[in-house]
Design a protein around this motif. Structure first.
Motif, PDB file in Angstrom:
ATOM      1  N   VAL A  30       0.867  -1.169   0.000  1.00  0.00           N
ATOM      2  CA  VAL A  30       0.000   0.000   0.000  1.00  0.00           C
ATOM      3  C   VAL A  30       0.904   1.218   0.000  1.00  0.00           C
ATOM      4  O   VAL A  30       1.840   1.295   0.805  1.00  0.00           O
ATOM      5  CB  VAL A  30      -0.913   0.003   1.255  1.00  0.00           C
ATOM      6  CG1 VAL A  30      -1.719   1.289   1.337  1.00  0.00           C
ATOM      7  CG2 VAL A  30      -1.833  -1.206   1.246  1.00  0.00           C
ATOM      8  N   THR A  31       0.666   2.140  -0.914  1.00  0.00           N
ATOM      9  CA  THR A  31       1.468   3.357  -0.938  1.00  0.00           C
ATOM     10  C   THR A  31       0.609   4.552  -0.567  1.00  0.00           C
ATOM     11  O   THR A  31      -0.609   4.569  -0.797  1.00  0.00           O
ATOM     12  CB  THR A  31       2.107   3.598  -2.315  1.00  0.00           C
ATOM     13  OG1 THR A  31       1.090   3.731  -3.300  1.00  0.00           O
ATOM     14  CG2 THR A  31       3.037   2.455  -2.693  1.00  0.00           C
ATOM     15  N   TYR A  32       1.264   5.536   0.019  1.00  0.00           N
ATOM     16  CA  TYR A  32       0.596   6.769   0.414  1.00  0.00           C
ATOM     17  C   TYR A  32       1.468   7.918  -0.057  1.00  0.00           C
ATOM     18  O   TYR A  32       2.655   7.965   0.253  1.00  0.00           O
ATOM     19  CB  TYR A  32       0.436   6.789   1.943  1.00  0.00           C
ATOM     20  CG  TYR A  32      -0.436   7.913   2.424  1.00  0.00           C
ATOM     21  CD1 TYR A  32       0.123   9.105   2.847  1.00  0.00           C
ATOM     22  CD2 TYR A  32      -1.817   7.803   2.432  1.00  0.00           C
ATOM     23  CE1 TYR A  32      -0.672  10.151   3.281  1.00  0.00           C
ATOM     24  CE2 TYR A  32      -2.614   8.834   2.861  1.00  0.00           C
ATOM     25  CZ  TYR A  32      -2.038  10.013   3.280  1.00  0.00           C
ATOM     26  OH  TYR A  32      -2.828  11.044   3.690  1.00  0.00           O
ATOM     27  N   PRO A  33       0.907   8.867  -0.826  1.00  0.00           N
ATOM     28  CA  PRO A  33       1.732   9.953  -1.354  1.00  0.00           C
ATOM     29  C   PRO A  33       2.253  10.879  -0.250  1.00  0.00           C
ATOM     30  O   PRO A  33       1.565  11.155   0.723  1.00  0.00           O
ATOM     31  CB  PRO A  33       0.780  10.703  -2.292  1.00  0.00           C
ATOM     32  CG  PRO A  33      -0.589  10.343  -1.835  1.00  0.00           C
ATOM     33  CD  PRO A  33      -0.492   8.984  -1.205  1.00  0.00           C
ATOM     34  N   CYS A  34       3.490  11.317  -0.426  1.00  0.00           N
ATOM     35  CA  CYS A  34       4.106  12.294   0.473  1.00  0.00           C
ATOM     36  C   CYS A  34       4.258  13.611  -0.290  1.00  0.00           C
ATOM     37  O   CYS A  34       4.478  13.609  -1.499  1.00  0.00           O
ATOM     38  CB  CYS A  34       5.486  11.823   0.918  1.00  0.00           C
ATOM     39  SG  CYS A  34       5.496  10.271   1.824  1.00  0.00           S
ATOM     40  N   GLU A  35       4.158  14.701   0.412  1.00  0.00           N
ATOM     41  CA  GLU A  35       4.333  16.000  -0.233  1.00  0.00           C
ATOM     42  C   GLU A  35       5.801  16.239  -0.567  1.00  0.00           C
ATOM     43  O   GLU A  35       6.687  15.885   0.208  1.00  0.00           O
ATOM     44  CB  GLU A  35       3.853  17.124   0.682  1.00  0.00           C
ATOM     45  CG  GLU A  35       2.350  17.200   0.801  1.00  0.00           C
ATOM     46  CD  GLU A  35       1.890  18.422   1.563  1.00  0.00           C
ATOM     47  OE1 GLU A  35       2.505  19.497   1.389  1.00  0.00           O
ATOM     48  OE2 GLU A  35       0.943  18.282   2.330  1.00  0.00           O
ATOM     49  N   VAL A  36       6.042  16.822  -1.732  1.00  0.00           N
ATOM     50  CA  VAL A  36       7.384  17.227  -2.128  1.00  0.00           C
ATOM     51  C   VAL A  36       7.399  18.745  -2.071  1.00  0.00           C
ATOM     52  O   VAL A  36       6.556  19.400  -2.677  1.00  0.00           O
ATOM     53  CB  VAL A  36       7.716  16.731  -3.555  1.00  0.00           C
ATOM     54  CG1 VAL A  36       9.082  17.216  -3.996  1.00  0.00           C
ATOM     55  CG2 VAL A  36       7.623  15.216  -3.613  1.00  0.00           C
ATOM     56  N   ASP A  37       8.352  19.288  -1.315  1.00  0.00           N
ATOM     57  CA  ASP A  37       8.369  20.750  -1.167  1.00  0.00           C
ATOM     58  C   ASP A  37       8.935  21.430  -2.406  1.00  0.00           C
ATOM     59  O   ASP A  37       9.463  20.792  -3.316  1.00  0.00           O
ATOM     60  CB  ASP A  37       9.109  21.171   0.102  1.00  0.00           C
ATOM     61  CG  ASP A  37      10.566  20.774   0.106  1.00  0.00           C
ATOM     62  OD1 ASP A  37      11.152  20.632  -0.985  1.00  0.00           O
ATOM     63  OD2 ASP A  37      11.127  20.612   1.200  1.00  0.00           O
ATOM     64  N   GLY A  40      12.800  20.857  -3.878  1.00  0.00           N
ATOM     65  CA  GLY A  40      13.109  19.791  -4.825  1.00  0.00           C
ATOM     66  C   GLY A  40      12.754  20.160  -6.246  1.00  0.00           C
ATOM     67  O   GLY A  40      13.501  19.885  -7.182  1.00  0.00           O
ATOM     68  N   ALA A  41      11.606  20.788  -6.436  1.00  0.00           N
ATOM     69  CA  ALA A  41      11.185  21.194  -7.774  1.00  0.00           C
ATOM     70  C   ALA A  41      12.124  22.267  -8.325  1.00  0.00           C
ATOM     71  O   ALA A  41      12.442  22.275  -9.505  1.00  0.00           O
ATOM     72  CB  ALA A  41       9.749  21.708  -7.743  1.00  0.00           C
ATOM     73  N   ALA A  42      12.593  23.155  -7.452  1.00  0.00           N
ATOM     74  CA  ALA A  42      13.480  24.226  -7.883  1.00  0.00           C
ATOM     75  C   ALA A  42      14.840  23.681  -8.317  1.00  0.00           C
ATOM     76  O   ALA A  42      15.548  24.313  -9.085  1.00  0.00           O
ATOM     77  CB  ALA A  42      13.657  25.253  -6.765  1.00  0.00           C
ATOM     78  N   GLY A  47       8.154  16.820 -11.157  1.00  0.00           N
ATOM     79  CA  GLY A  47       7.545  15.574 -11.593  1.00  0.00           C
ATOM     80  C   GLY A  47       7.926  14.370 -10.746  1.00  0.00           C
ATOM     81  O   GLY A  47       7.419  13.288 -10.962  1.00  0.00           O
ATOM     82  N   VAL A  48       8.824  14.546  -9.787  1.00  0.00           N
ATOM     83  CA  VAL A  48       9.226  13.443  -8.918  1.00  0.00           C
ATOM     84  C   VAL A  48       8.114  13.175  -7.907  1.00  0.00           C
ATOM     85  O   VAL A  48       7.543  14.105  -7.350  1.00  0.00           O
ATOM     86  CB  VAL A  48      10.545  13.775  -8.178  1.00  0.00           C
ATOM     87  CG1 VAL A  48      10.847  12.738  -7.118  1.00  0.00           C
ATOM     88  CG2 VAL A  48      11.684  13.884  -9.167  1.00  0.00           C
ATOM     89  N   ARG A  49       7.816  11.909  -7.688  1.00  0.00           N
ATOM     90  CA  ARG A  49       6.837  11.520  -6.679  1.00  0.00           C
ATOM     91  C   ARG A  49       7.554  10.803  -5.554  1.00  0.00           C
ATOM     92  O   ARG A  49       8.483  10.032  -5.788  1.00  0.00           O
ATOM     93  CB  ARG A  49       5.812  10.561  -7.263  1.00  0.00           C
ATOM     94  CG  ARG A  49       4.843  11.168  -8.195  1.00  0.00           C
ATOM     95  CD  ARG A  49       3.779  10.189  -8.636  1.00  0.00           C
ATOM     96  NE  ARG A  49       4.100   8.787  -8.380  1.00  0.00           N
ATOM     97  CZ  ARG A  49       3.592   7.777  -9.042  1.00  0.00           C
ATOM     98  NH1 ARG A  49       2.748   7.999 -10.012  1.00  0.00           N
ATOM     99  NH2 ARG A  49       3.915   6.535  -8.749  1.00  0.00           N
ATOM    100  N   VAL A  50       7.075  11.018  -4.348  1.00  0.00           N
ATOM    101  CA  VAL A  50       7.585  10.309  -3.183  1.00  0.00           C
ATOM    102  C   VAL A  50       6.382   9.652  -2.515  1.00  0.00           C
ATOM    103  O   VAL A  50       5.359  10.299  -2.297  1.00  0.00           O
ATOM    104  CB  VAL A  50       8.295  11.264  -2.194  1.00  0.00           C
ATOM    105  CG1 VAL A  50       8.750  10.517  -0.956  1.00  0.00           C
ATOM    106  CG2 VAL A  50       9.461  11.959  -2.885  1.00  0.00           C
TER     107      VAL A  50
END
Length: 76
Positions: A30-37, A40-42, A47-50
Protein backbone atom coordinates in the motif's frame (compact mmCIF):
# COMPACT_ATOMS: atom_id res chain seq x y z
CA UNK A 1 -8.55 -16.14 -15.02
CA UNK A 2 -8.26 -16.92 -11.32
CA UNK A 3 -11.15 -16.11 -9.01
CA UNK A 4 -11.23 -12.64 -7.54
CA UNK A 5 -12.34 -12.06 -3.98
CA UNK A 6 -12.68 -9.24 -1.48
CA UNK A 7 -9.96 -8.97 1.16
CA UNK A 8 -9.85 -6.90 4.34
CA UNK A 9 -6.79 -4.96 5.49
CA UNK A 10 -6.30 -4.62 9.23
CA UNK A 11 -3.86 -2.55 11.25
CA UNK A 12 -1.64 0.24 9.99
CA UNK A 13 -2.62 3.20 7.83
CA UNK A 14 -5.03 1.23 5.58
CA UNK A 15 -6.96 -0.39 8.46
CA UNK A 16 -10.50 -1.32 7.46
CA UNK A 17 -10.04 -0.97 3.70
CA UNK A 18 -11.48 -3.67 1.49
CA UNK A 19 -9.64 -4.56 -1.74
CA UNK A 20 -10.16 -7.06 -4.54
CA UNK A 21 -7.37 -9.63 -4.91
CA UNK A 22 -6.75 -12.39 -7.42
CA UNK A 23 -5.16 -15.63 -6.29
CA UNK A 24 -4.53 -14.59 -2.66
CA UNK A 25 -1.08 -13.02 -3.05
CA UNK A 26 1.05 -13.43 0.11
CA UNK A 27 1.93 -9.73 0.34
CA UNK A 28 0.17 -6.49 -0.61
CA UNK A 29 1.92 -3.14 -0.88
CA UNK A 30 0.00 0.00 0.00
CA UNK A 31 1.47 3.36 -0.94
CA UNK A 32 0.60 6.77 0.41
CA UNK A 33 1.73 9.95 -1.35
CA UNK A 34 4.11 12.29 0.47
CA UNK A 35 4.33 16.00 -0.23
CA UNK A 36 7.38 17.23 -2.13
CA UNK A 37 8.37 20.75 -1.17
CA UNK A 38 9.26 23.51 -3.60
CA UNK A 39 13.00 23.12 -2.99
CA UNK A 40 13.11 19.79 -4.83
CA UNK A 41 11.19 21.19 -7.77
CA UNK A 42 13.48 24.23 -7.88
CA UNK A 43 16.50 21.91 -8.19
CA UNK A 44 15.23 20.36 -11.42
CA UNK A 45 13.25 17.53 -9.84
CA UNK A 46 9.82 18.56 -11.09
CA UNK A 47 7.55 15.57 -11.59
CA UNK A 48 9.23 13.44 -8.92
CA UNK A 49 6.84 11.52 -6.68
CA UNK A 50 7.58 10.31 -3.18
CA UNK A 51 5.41 7.64 -1.59
CA UNK A 52 5.44 5.92 1.78
CA UNK A 53 5.35 2.15 1.37
CA UNK A 54 3.37 -0.08 3.75
CA UNK A 55 3.35 -3.88 3.60
CA UNK A 56 0.39 -6.13 4.46
CA UNK A 57 0.81 -9.91 4.76
CA UNK A 58 -1.84 -12.56 4.17
CA UNK A 59 -3.22 -13.98 7.42
CA UNK A 60 -2.96 -17.79 7.06
CA UNK A 61 -6.23 -18.31 9.00
CA UNK A 62 -9.23 -20.20 7.62
CA UNK A 63 -8.64 -21.01 3.92
CA UNK A 64 -12.40 -21.00 3.27
CA UNK A 65 -12.98 -17.52 4.76
CA UNK A 66 -12.42 -14.22 3.00
CA UNK A 67 -8.73 -13.33 2.99
CA UNK A 68 -7.39 -10.89 5.58
CA UNK A 69 -4.12 -9.00 5.39
CA UNK A 70 -2.36 -7.74 8.49
CA UNK A 71 -0.06 -4.73 8.64
CA UNK A 72 3.65 -5.55 8.96
CA UNK A 73 5.28 -2.66 10.85
CA UNK A 74 8.75 -4.17 10.37
CA UNK A 75 8.62 -3.82 6.57
CA UNK A 76 9.98 -2.73 4.20
Amino acid sequence: MTDQEKALLFGGPAHGLCVTVTGRPPILQVTYPCEVDEIGAAEGRAGVRVEALHVYRLDPGDADASPRYGYDPASP
